[in-house]
Write an enzyme that holds these catalytic residues in place. Sequence first.
Site, mmCIF file in Angstrom:
data_model
loop_
_atom_site.group_PDB
_atom_site.id
_atom_site.type_symbol
_atom_site.label_atom_id
_atom_site.label_comp_id
_atom_site.label_asym_id
_atom_site.label_seq_id
_atom_site.Cartn_x
_atom_site.Cartn_y
_atom_site.Cartn_z
ATOM 1 C CG HIS A 105 7.650 31.851 -9.118
ATOM 2 N ND1 HIS A 105 6.818 31.156 -8.281
ATOM 3 C CD2 HIS A 105 6.987 31.967 -10.293
ATOM 4 C CE1 HIS A 105 5.700 30.858 -8.927
ATOM 5 N NE2 HIS A 105 5.774 31.348 -10.146
ATOM 6 C CD GLU A 106 8.016 33.237 -13.767
ATOM 7 O OE1 GLU A 106 7.726 32.254 -14.462
ATOM 8 O OE2 GLU A 106 7.162 33.890 -13.142
ATOM 9 C CG HIS A 109 6.948 27.970 -13.457
ATOM 10 N ND1 HIS A 109 5.982 27.209 -12.841
ATOM 11 C CD2 HIS A 109 6.624 29.263 -13.195
ATOM 12 C CE1 HIS A 109 5.110 28.012 -12.241
ATOM 13 N NE2 HIS A 109 5.481 29.265 -12.436
ATOM 14 C CG HIS A 113 9.415 21.735 -19.021
ATOM 15 N ND1 HIS A 113 9.938 22.456 -20.062
ATOM 16 C CD2 HIS A 113 8.725 20.723 -19.576
ATOM 17 C CE1 HIS A 113 9.566 21.899 -21.201
ATOM 18 N NE2 HIS A 113 8.819 20.846 -20.940
HETATM 19 ZN ZN LIG Z 1 4.588 30.973 -11.788
#
Ligand SMILES: [Zn+2]
Length: 240
Positions: A105-106, A109, A113
Site C-alpha cells: 500500500h505504501e 503511494h 507520486h
Molecule cells: Zn496510505
Amino acid sequence: MFAFFFYPIDPLYFLLIGPALLLALWATARVQSTFAKYAQVGVRSGMTGAEAARAVARAGGVTELAIEETQGFLSDHYDPTSRTLRLSPQVYRGRSISSIAVAAHEAGHSIQHVKAYTWLTLRSQMVPVVKIGSTAWIWIFMAGMFFAGTRQAPNPIGGVLQNIGILLFGATVLFQLVTLPVEFDASNRAKAVLASSGIVSTQEEAQGVSKVLGAAAMTYVASALTAIMTLVYLLLRRRD
Ligand SMILES: [Zn+2]
C-alpha cells in the site's frame, strides 16, 4: 451560550459527533485486530514487507525510492519530499500477509507520486494550508465566540473571526476528503501489482490482503466523517 467551550457536555456535540467517534474507535480497533490476525499468516513467496514494497514500486515504474525502517506500530508512510518509504519494524521485517499488504500500500503511494496521480498532487498542494489551519482554526473560532458580543450589542469582529475559523477547519475537512481517493487508489494499485507479480499467489492470500487494507481504509472514512460532523456542529453553534 459558551456551551461548546465551557461545559464539557453539550448534548448537540454528542448527538452529532458521538456516532462518528464511535465508528472511528471501532475502525481503529478493527485495523489493529485485523493486522494482528494476518500478521500470523505467512505468504508462499516468503517475502518481507521491505522486499515486497521494493518489488511493487519497481513494477509500478518507480526508479528512485529509499526504503527505511522506522519506529512505531502502524507508523508506515511514504514521504514524497524525500521519496522515502518508512516502514514500521513489523512491516519492514515481517513475512506475513499484514506486512506485505501495508508495505505494498505504501509503495502504491510512491507509484501515485511518480505517475502524478491527480488526487495525490492536490493533497500535497493542500498540506501547507492544512498545517496552519488544523491548529489555528480553534483559537480563531474561540476568539470569535468570545468577541461576539451580546444579542443587543453584537460585535461584527466576532462573526468574522468565527467565519475564518470555520473556513480554516473546512479546509482540513476538504483535505480529509481528498485523502480518501488517495488511500483507496494506493490499495488498489497494491493489490493489482501483488497479484500480477505473484508476490501474493493464492485466493486466500489475496483475500487476507484485501481485509487488512479494507480495515485500514475504514479508519480514513471514519475520521473524514468525524471531521464533517464537527464542521456541521461548528456551523450550528456559530454565534451571530
Ligand atoms: Zn496510505
